[in-house]
Design a protein around this motif. Structure first.
Motif, PDB file in Angstrom:
ATOM      1  N   GLU A 120       0.818  -1.204   0.000  1.00  0.00           N
ATOM      2  CA  GLU A 120       0.000   0.000   0.000  1.00  0.00           C
ATOM      3  C   GLU A 120       0.855   1.260   0.000  1.00  0.00           C
ATOM      4  O   GLU A 120       0.507   2.260  -0.601  1.00  0.00           O
ATOM      5  N   GLU A 121       2.023   1.200   0.664  1.00  0.00           N
ATOM      6  CA  GLU A 121       2.883   2.376   0.745  1.00  0.00           C
ATOM      7  C   GLU A 121       3.419   2.806  -0.615  1.00  0.00           C
ATOM      8  O   GLU A 121       3.867   3.925  -0.798  1.00  0.00           O
ATOM      9  N   ASN A 122       3.382   1.919  -1.621  1.00  0.00           N
ATOM     10  CA  ASN A 122       3.856   2.254  -2.956  1.00  0.00           C
ATOM     11  C   ASN A 122       2.710   2.364  -3.951  1.00  0.00           C
ATOM     12  O   ASN A 122       2.895   2.176  -5.135  1.00  0.00           O
ATOM     13  N   LYS A 123       1.542   2.650  -3.449  1.00  0.00           N
ATOM     14  CA  LYS A 123       0.372   2.770  -4.306  1.00  0.00           C
ATOM     15  C   LYS A 123       0.594   3.866  -5.347  1.00  0.00           C
ATOM     16  O   LYS A 123       1.091   4.935  -5.048  1.00  0.00           O
ATOM     17  N   VAL A 124       0.229   3.555  -6.573  1.00  0.00           N
ATOM     18  CA  VAL A 124       0.362   4.508  -7.662  1.00  0.00           C
ATOM     19  C   VAL A 124      -0.965   5.219  -7.843  1.00  0.00           C
ATOM     20  O   VAL A 124      -2.018   4.589  -7.911  1.00  0.00           O
ATOM     21  N   VAL A 125      -0.918   6.519  -7.919  1.00  0.00           N
ATOM     22  CA  VAL A 125      -2.100   7.324  -8.160  1.00  0.00           C
ATOM     23  C   VAL A 125      -2.060   7.744  -9.622  1.00  0.00           C
ATOM     24  O   VAL A 125      -1.061   8.275 -10.091  1.00  0.00           O
ATOM     25  N   THR A 126      -3.130   7.474 -10.360  1.00  0.00           N
ATOM     26  CA  THR A 126      -3.200   7.824 -11.775  1.00  0.00           C
ATOM     27  C   THR A 126      -4.217   8.936 -11.950  1.00  0.00           C
ATOM     28  O   THR A 126      -5.322   8.844 -11.444  1.00  0.00           O
ATOM     29  N   PHE A 127      -3.820   9.988 -12.644  1.00  0.00           N
ATOM     30  CA  PHE A 127      -4.753  11.068 -12.935  1.00  0.00           C
ATOM     31  C   PHE A 127      -4.328  11.767 -14.210  1.00  0.00           C
ATOM     32  O   PHE A 127      -3.162  12.079 -14.404  1.00  0.00           O
ATOM     33  N   MET A 128      -5.315  11.953 -15.116  1.00  0.00           N
ATOM     34  CA  MET A 128      -5.079  12.684 -16.360  1.00  0.00           C
ATOM     35  C   MET A 128      -3.781  12.253 -17.047  1.00  0.00           C
ATOM     36  O   MET A 128      -2.952  13.073 -17.403  1.00  0.00           O
ATOM     37  N   GLU A 129      -3.604  10.943 -17.233  1.00  0.00           N
ATOM     38  CA  GLU A 129      -2.425  10.396 -17.888  1.00  0.00           C
ATOM     39  C   GLU A 129      -1.135  10.765 -17.174  1.00  0.00           C
ATOM     40  O   GLU A 129      -0.092  10.936 -17.783  1.00  0.00           O
ATOM     41  N   GLU A 169       2.850   6.873 -23.162  1.00  0.00           N
ATOM     42  CA  GLU A 169       1.591   6.509 -22.504  1.00  0.00           C
ATOM     43  C   GLU A 169       1.537   4.994 -22.320  1.00  0.00           C
ATOM     44  O   GLU A 169       1.199   4.505 -21.239  1.00  0.00           O
ATOM     45  N   GLN A 170       1.882   4.261 -23.378  1.00  0.00           N
ATOM     46  CA  GLN A 170       1.886   2.798 -23.304  1.00  0.00           C
ATOM     47  C   GLN A 170       2.947   2.308 -22.322  1.00  0.00           C
ATOM     48  O   GLN A 170       2.698   1.408 -21.532  1.00  0.00           O
ATOM     49  N   LEU A 171       4.127   2.919 -22.366  1.00  0.00           N
ATOM     50  CA  LEU A 171       5.204   2.550 -21.445  1.00  0.00           C
ATOM     51  C   LEU A 171       4.735   2.687 -20.001  1.00  0.00           C
ATOM     52  O   LEU A 171       4.903   1.769 -19.196  1.00  0.00           O
ATOM     53  N   CYS A 172       4.140   3.829 -19.658  1.00  0.00           N
ATOM     54  CA  CYS A 172       3.671   4.060 -18.282  1.00  0.00           C
ATOM     55  C   CYS A 172       2.569   3.084 -17.900  1.00  0.00           C
ATOM     56  O   CYS A 172       2.565   2.542 -16.786  1.00  0.00           O
ATOM     57  N   GLU A 173       1.640   2.858 -18.820  1.00  0.00           N
ATOM     58  CA  GLU A 173       0.551   1.937 -18.530  1.00  0.00           C
ATOM     59  C   GLU A 173       1.090   0.541 -18.215  1.00  0.00           C
ATOM     60  O   GLU A 173       0.720  -0.074 -17.217  1.00  0.00           O
ATOM     61  N   GLU A 174       2.002   0.051 -19.036  1.00  0.00           N
ATOM     62  CA  GLU A 174       2.577  -1.284 -18.825  1.00  0.00           C
ATOM     63  C   GLU A 174       3.441  -1.319 -17.571  1.00  0.00           C
ATOM     64  O   GLU A 174       3.339  -2.250 -16.765  1.00  0.00           O
ATOM     65  N   PHE A 175       4.284  -0.314 -17.404  1.00  0.00           N
ATOM     66  CA  PHE A 175       5.188  -0.283 -16.255  1.00  0.00           C
ATOM     67  C   PHE A 175       4.409  -0.240 -14.943  1.00  0.00           C
ATOM     68  O   PHE A 175       4.673  -1.020 -14.025  1.00  0.00           O
ATOM     69  N   PHE A 176       3.442   0.658 -14.830  1.00  0.00           N
ATOM     70  CA  PHE A 176       2.717   0.796 -13.576  1.00  0.00           C
ATOM     71  C   PHE A 176       1.736  -0.353 -13.338  1.00  0.00           C
ATOM     72  O   PHE A 176       1.446  -0.686 -12.197  1.00  0.00           O
ATOM     73  N   HIS A 177       1.269  -0.978 -14.409  1.00  0.00           N
ATOM     74  CA  HIS A 177       0.451  -2.182 -14.250  1.00  0.00           C
ATOM     75  C   HIS A 177       1.287  -3.268 -13.578  1.00  0.00           C
ATOM     76  O   HIS A 177       0.848  -3.904 -12.628  1.00  0.00           O
ATOM     77  N   GLU A 178       2.511  -3.458 -14.042  1.00  0.00           N
ATOM     78  CA  GLU A 178       3.406  -4.458 -13.452  1.00  0.00           C
ATOM     79  C   GLU A 178       3.876  -4.027 -12.071  1.00  0.00           C
ATOM     80  O   GLU A 178       3.934  -4.833 -11.140  1.00  0.00           O
ATOM     81  N   TYR A 179       4.172  -2.744 -11.925  1.00  0.00           N
ATOM     82  CA  TYR A 179       4.699  -2.223 -10.658  1.00  0.00           C
ATOM     83  C   TYR A 179       3.715  -2.405  -9.504  1.00  0.00           C
ATOM     84  O   TYR A 179       4.098  -2.757  -8.402  1.00  0.00           O
ATOM     85  N   THR A 180       2.440  -2.180  -9.788  1.00  0.00           N
ATOM     86  CA  THR A 180       1.421  -2.296  -8.732  1.00  0.00           C
ATOM     87  C   THR A 180       0.806  -3.688  -8.673  1.00  0.00           C
ATOM     88  O   THR A 180       0.111  -4.007  -7.707  1.00  0.00           O
ATOM     89  N   GLY A 181       1.024  -4.487  -9.715  1.00  0.00           N
ATOM     90  CA  GLY A 181       0.442  -5.816  -9.735  1.00  0.00           C
ATOM     91  C   GLY A 181      -1.033  -5.812 -10.076  1.00  0.00           C
ATOM     92  O   GLY A 181      -1.724  -6.796  -9.891  1.00  0.00           O
ATOM     93  N   ASP A 182      -1.537  -4.681 -10.583  1.00  0.00           N
ATOM     94  CA  ASP A 182      -2.964  -4.574 -10.965  1.00  0.00           C
ATOM     95  C   ASP A 182      -3.192  -5.141 -12.355  1.00  0.00           C
ATOM     96  O   ASP A 182      -2.426  -5.048 -13.222  1.00  0.00           O
TER      97      ASP A 182
END
Length: 166
Positions: A3-12, A153-166
């Motif tokens: 939870e301490e590394n939760k990623v917040v996504t807003f407006m890309e 945009e794709q890089l961030c989407e893929e990276f943060f998907h893996e980073y958060t495990g979502d």
């Protein structure tokens, strides 16, 4: 991650908090798995916010063994790894509109990391990944990733998907 590394996504934009230098290194090193030749990372933040330390993590992820430090006086340092790393510190160029041939790096064979990128914003590629560093505590930092262009945009989407495990 927890939870301490939760990623917040807003407006890309993606925001994550790291709590110490080891987390900064790990985040940057992990990001290299998504980078390819010609990628440009534009780093922004106050002195001591972690831009150079983040770049050390990129270097580590690229397998670079040399010590990475800020190229404040030389402006550009090149390192050899899985891909070349072009590390720029353009702080001394504030207010300068001189063309120093950055395009050969931006569109070259390696990864370009630009500290104080706002000082040469007119010379940066339109498409890039801007990362803003904000001091949020004695050793913690908030990093806001702002992708500009479909590639990032794709890089961030893929990276943060893996980073958060979502």
């Amino acid at each position: 991650m927890g939870e301490e590394n939760k990623v917040v996504t807003f407006m890309e934009r993606y925001e994550v908090e790291v709590h110490d230098e080891s987390e900064t290194l790990a985040l940057a090193e992990r990001l290299t798995h998504y980078l390819k030749a010609g990628d440009v990372l534009a780093l922004e933040g106050d002195i001591g916010a972690g831009k150079t330390f983040f770049t050390k993590g990129i270097a580590k992820g690229l397998g670079i063994k040399r010590n990475v430090n800020s190229p404040t006086f030389t402006i550009i340092k090149e390192y050899v790894g899985k891909l070349p790393l072009y590390h720029m510190d353009v702080y001394r160029l504030e207010g300068s509109d001189e063309d120093l041939g950055f395009d050969e790096y931006f569109y070259g064979e390696g990864i370009t990391v630009v500290e104080w990128a706002g000082f040469i914003v007119d010379q940066l590629p339109d498409e890039r990944l801007t990362i803003e560093f904000t001091v949020s505590g004695p050793s913690s930092r908030k990093l806001r990733f702002i992708p500009k262009g479909k590639r990032y945009e794709q890089l961030c989407e893929e990276f943060f998907h893996e980073y958060t495990g979502d």
